[in-house]
Design a protein around this motif. Structure first.
Motif, PDB file in Angstrom:
ATOM      1  N   THR A 194      30.475  -1.489   0.285  1.00  0.00           N
ATOM      2  CA  THR A 194      30.323  -2.572   1.253  1.00  0.00           C
ATOM      3  C   THR A 194      31.683  -2.936   1.837  1.00  0.00           C
ATOM      4  O   THR A 194      31.813  -3.136   3.041  1.00  0.00           O
ATOM      5  CB  THR A 194      29.690  -3.808   0.577  1.00  0.00           C
ATOM      6  N   TRP A 195      32.665  -3.010   0.954  1.00  0.00           N
ATOM      7  CA  TRP A 195      34.039  -3.336   1.357  1.00  0.00           C
ATOM      8  C   TRP A 195      35.022  -2.406   0.648  1.00  0.00           C
ATOM      9  O   TRP A 195      34.796  -2.030  -0.496  1.00  0.00           O
ATOM     10  CB  TRP A 195      34.406  -4.773   0.973  1.00  0.00           C
ATOM     11  N   ILE A 196      36.114  -2.084   1.318  1.00  0.00           N
ATOM     12  CA  ILE A 196      37.319  -1.548   0.690  1.00  0.00           C
ATOM     13  C   ILE A 196      38.431  -2.552   0.951  1.00  0.00           C
ATOM     14  O   ILE A 196      38.574  -3.052   2.081  1.00  0.00           O
ATOM     15  CB  ILE A 196      37.699  -0.161   1.228  1.00  0.00           C
ATOM     16  N   VAL A 197      39.184  -2.876  -0.089  1.00  0.00           N
ATOM     17  CA  VAL A 197      40.224  -3.899  -0.012  1.00  0.00           C
ATOM     18  C   VAL A 197      41.583  -3.286  -0.304  1.00  0.00           C
ATOM     19  O   VAL A 197      41.750  -2.570  -1.297  1.00  0.00           O
ATOM     20  CB  VAL A 197      39.952  -5.040  -1.018  1.00  0.00           C
ATOM     21  N   CYS A 198      42.559  -3.563   0.548  1.00  0.00           N
ATOM     22  CA  CYS A 198      43.937  -3.105   0.310  1.00  0.00           C
ATOM     23  C   CYS A 198      44.903  -4.113   0.917  1.00  0.00           C
ATOM     24  O   CYS A 198      44.504  -5.004   1.662  1.00  0.00           O
ATOM     25  CB  CYS A 198      44.170  -1.712   0.910  1.00  0.00           C
ATOM     26  N   GLY A 199      46.178  -3.971   0.591  1.00  0.00           N
ATOM     27  CA  GLY A 199      47.217  -4.807   1.181  1.00  0.00           C
ATOM     28  C   GLY A 199      47.844  -4.116   2.376  1.00  0.00           C
ATOM     29  O   GLY A 199      47.478  -2.995   2.739  1.00  0.00           O
ATOM     30  N   ALA A 200      48.793  -4.805   2.994  1.00  0.00           N
ATOM     31  CA  ALA A 200      49.496  -4.231   4.148  1.00  0.00           C
ATOM     32  C   ALA A 200      50.992  -4.314   3.919  1.00  0.00           C
ATOM     33  O   ALA A 200      51.613  -5.343   4.169  1.00  0.00           O
ATOM     34  CB  ALA A 200      49.115  -4.955   5.437  1.00  0.00           C
ATOM     35  N   GLY A 201      51.566  -3.218   3.403  1.00  0.00           N
ATOM     36  CA  GLY A 201      53.014  -3.143   3.250  1.00  0.00           C
ATOM     37  C   GLY A 201      53.614  -2.515   4.486  1.00  0.00           C
ATOM     38  O   GLY A 201      54.156  -3.180   5.366  1.00  0.00           O
ATOM     39  N   THR A 202      53.459  -1.205   4.589  1.00  0.00           N
ATOM     40  CA  THR A 202      53.871  -0.513   5.807  1.00  0.00           C
ATOM     41  C   THR A 202      52.764  -0.532   6.848  1.00  0.00           C
ATOM     42  O   THR A 202      53.018  -0.332   8.035  1.00  0.00           O
ATOM     43  CB  THR A 202      54.192   0.960   5.508  1.00  0.00           C
ATOM     44  N   GLY A 203      51.533  -0.728   6.416  1.00  0.00           N
ATOM     45  CA  GLY A 203      50.380  -0.605   7.300  1.00  0.00           C
ATOM     46  C   GLY A 203      49.731   0.754   7.209  1.00  0.00           C
ATOM     47  O   GLY A 203      48.646   0.976   7.759  1.00  0.00           O
ATOM     48  N   GLY A 204      50.363   1.686   6.500  1.00  0.00           N
ATOM     49  CA  GLY A 204      49.846   3.038   6.424  1.00  0.00           C
ATOM     50  C   GLY A 204      48.521   3.146   5.702  1.00  0.00           C
ATOM     51  O   GLY A 204      47.617   3.867   6.145  1.00  0.00           O
ATOM     52  N   THR A 205      48.364   2.428   4.574  1.00  0.00           N
ATOM     53  CA  THR A 205      47.128   2.523   3.809  1.00  0.00           C
ATOM     54  C   THR A 205      45.950   1.946   4.579  1.00  0.00           C
ATOM     55  O   THR A 205      44.880   2.554   4.667  1.00  0.00           O
ATOM     56  CB  THR A 205      47.271   1.807   2.458  1.00  0.00           C
ATOM     57  N   SER A 206      46.119   0.760   5.154  1.00  0.00           N
ATOM     58  CA  SER A 206      45.022   0.152   5.911  1.00  0.00           C
ATOM     59  C   SER A 206      44.684   0.976   7.149  1.00  0.00           C
ATOM     60  O   SER A 206      43.503   1.130   7.494  1.00  0.00           O
ATOM     61  CB  SER A 206      45.360  -1.292   6.296  1.00  0.00           C
ATOM     62  N   ALA A 207      45.694   1.528   7.810  1.00  0.00           N
ATOM     63  CA  ALA A 207      45.435   2.362   8.993  1.00  0.00           C
ATOM     64  C   ALA A 207      44.672   3.616   8.610  1.00  0.00           C
ATOM     65  O   ALA A 207      43.718   4.024   9.289  1.00  0.00           O
ATOM     66  CB  ALA A 207      46.749   2.723   9.679  1.00  0.00           C
ATOM     67  N   THR A 208      45.071   4.240   7.513  1.00  0.00           N
ATOM     68  CA  THR A 208      44.407   5.462   7.058  1.00  0.00           C
ATOM     69  C   THR A 208      42.960   5.196   6.684  1.00  0.00           C
ATOM     70  O   THR A 208      42.044   5.915   7.104  1.00  0.00           O
ATOM     71  CB  THR A 208      45.159   6.061   5.857  1.00  0.00           C
TER      72      THR A 208
END
Length: 369
Positions: A194-208
């Protein structure tokens, strides 16, 4: 072709690209040796019908999810012709990325400089140095980018995690954390999260992750969990790339003071702000639940998961929430997990510890008064 081991130097052949080819081969070997990280499931009585999954990125050889990013940044630099034999490598990092980059620099036989805020956790500084890296400590955290650029102007290869993270990783697959999560979930009862949760350090993980969910035509929504008042929080809400943080954070690796180049707002469906005390309290709860210590950003993720689950339960929704265990908690033994340090920084986590424990039993996370 030369046979290489971790301890043998990379030897070049007579061709112009000999060292680059050998370096790429070594990175490919390392990737093949690295098993995928575990996906751990937890169920809580307060949230029936909602399964919680945590991808243990701390189990990488360098102890954090930044292991994937560091490998991608080296591949990107090599394949773009920016990194040559014997060249010094530099990047600006508060720790976890620097540790992973130092590890890969040692693997390739390259000098490495980490430009770090002077307030970085001592354990992280020591880890970079133990891997043969040099730490260039900067008193003003806002100046780390300029200092890294100065090293680059003197001939170093700037890996530039903040500028290149969202493009260095192949979001369609290949060393892709989103692909790994979806593949591991395929045999679960709620196989499409339903959801995937991550933080935003560089933005790379959320963008991917955000791109991959669209690429695979999945209905899974992406939530970014961030310290209260971070640059990403304000930027996402206003869609302004000029946004800056309204308050500092002690949670390293996320909570950037400004909007970084890799922050892609349009692929994120929700942002949950988490107080620093709540992040630390959630990290201590994870240690109880998993018998292993993880860093503050993992706690931020967990607190955001509980917020989303509270909303799902109130709406009568069932499903699954997947998040990341970002790095090893022992790096923060002298800071986040030290009661004296927390007291000196005005952080009382006891009310949040009670609130989180109550939420697991009753299905509602309520902020303490």
């Amino acid at each position: 072709m030369d046979t290489m081991s971790n301890d043998s130097p990379i030897r070049t052949d007579p061709g112009k690209r000999g060292w680059v080819h050998a370096a790429l081969a070594r990175l490919e070997q390392e990737s093949a040796r690295s098993a995928d990280t575990h996906l751990l499931r937890l169920d809580f009585p307060g949230f029936p019908g909602i399964a919680f999954y945590f991808k243990d990125e701390a189990s990488h050889p360098t102890g954090s999810l930044k292991h994937r990013l560091a490998r991608s940044l080296y591949l990107y630099a090599l394949c773009n012709g920016r990194l040559d034999e014997g060249q010094t490598v530099v990047d600006a990092s508060s720790g976890s990325t620097a540790i992973s980059e130092a590890w890969f620099a040692r693997l390739l036989g390259l000098p490495f400089i980490a430009v770090m805020p002077a307030c970085t956790a001592p354990q992280k500084i020591h880890a970079v140095q133990a891997l043969g890296g040099q730490c260039d400590l900067v008193e003003d955290p806002a100046q780390v980018h300029a200092r890294a650029a100065r090293h680059a102007a003197e001939g170093a290869c700037h890996l530039d995690q903040f500028g290149l993270a969202e493009r260095a990783t192949d979001w369609r697959g290949n060393n892709n954390i989103a692909e790994s999560i979806i593949g591991q979930m395929c045999r679960e009862a709620q196989h499409e999260p339903t959801w995937i949760v991550c933080g935003a350090g560089t933005g790379g993980t959320s963008a991917t992750i955000g791109r991959y969910l669209r690429y695979r035509r999945l209905d899974t929504r992406l939530c970014v969990a961030e310290p209260t008042g971070s640059g990403y929080v304000h930027g996402w809400r206003s869609r302004s790339r000029e946004a800056v943080a309204s308050q500092p954070t002690v949670i390293e690796g996320i909570g950037r003071p400004r909007v970084e180049p890799g922050f892609l707002f349009a692929v994120v469906d929700a942002v949950v702000e988490v107080d620093d005390a709540a992040s630390i309290a959630a990290a201590t709860q994870l240690e109880t639940l998993l018998d292993s210590r993880y860093g503050g950003s993992s706690g931020t993720n967990f607190a955001a998961c509980l917020t989303l689950a509270t909303r799902m339960r109130a709406a009568g929704e069932r499903g699954s929430i997947v998040s990341l265990l970002c790095d090893r908690g022992k790096r923060y033994s002298d800071t986040l997990f030290d009661a004296t340090w927390r007291r000196d920084h005005g952080l009382d986590i006891a009310p949040w510890q009670t609130a989180i424990a109550t939420a697991l039993e009753r299905g509602e996370l309520v902020a303490p008064d």
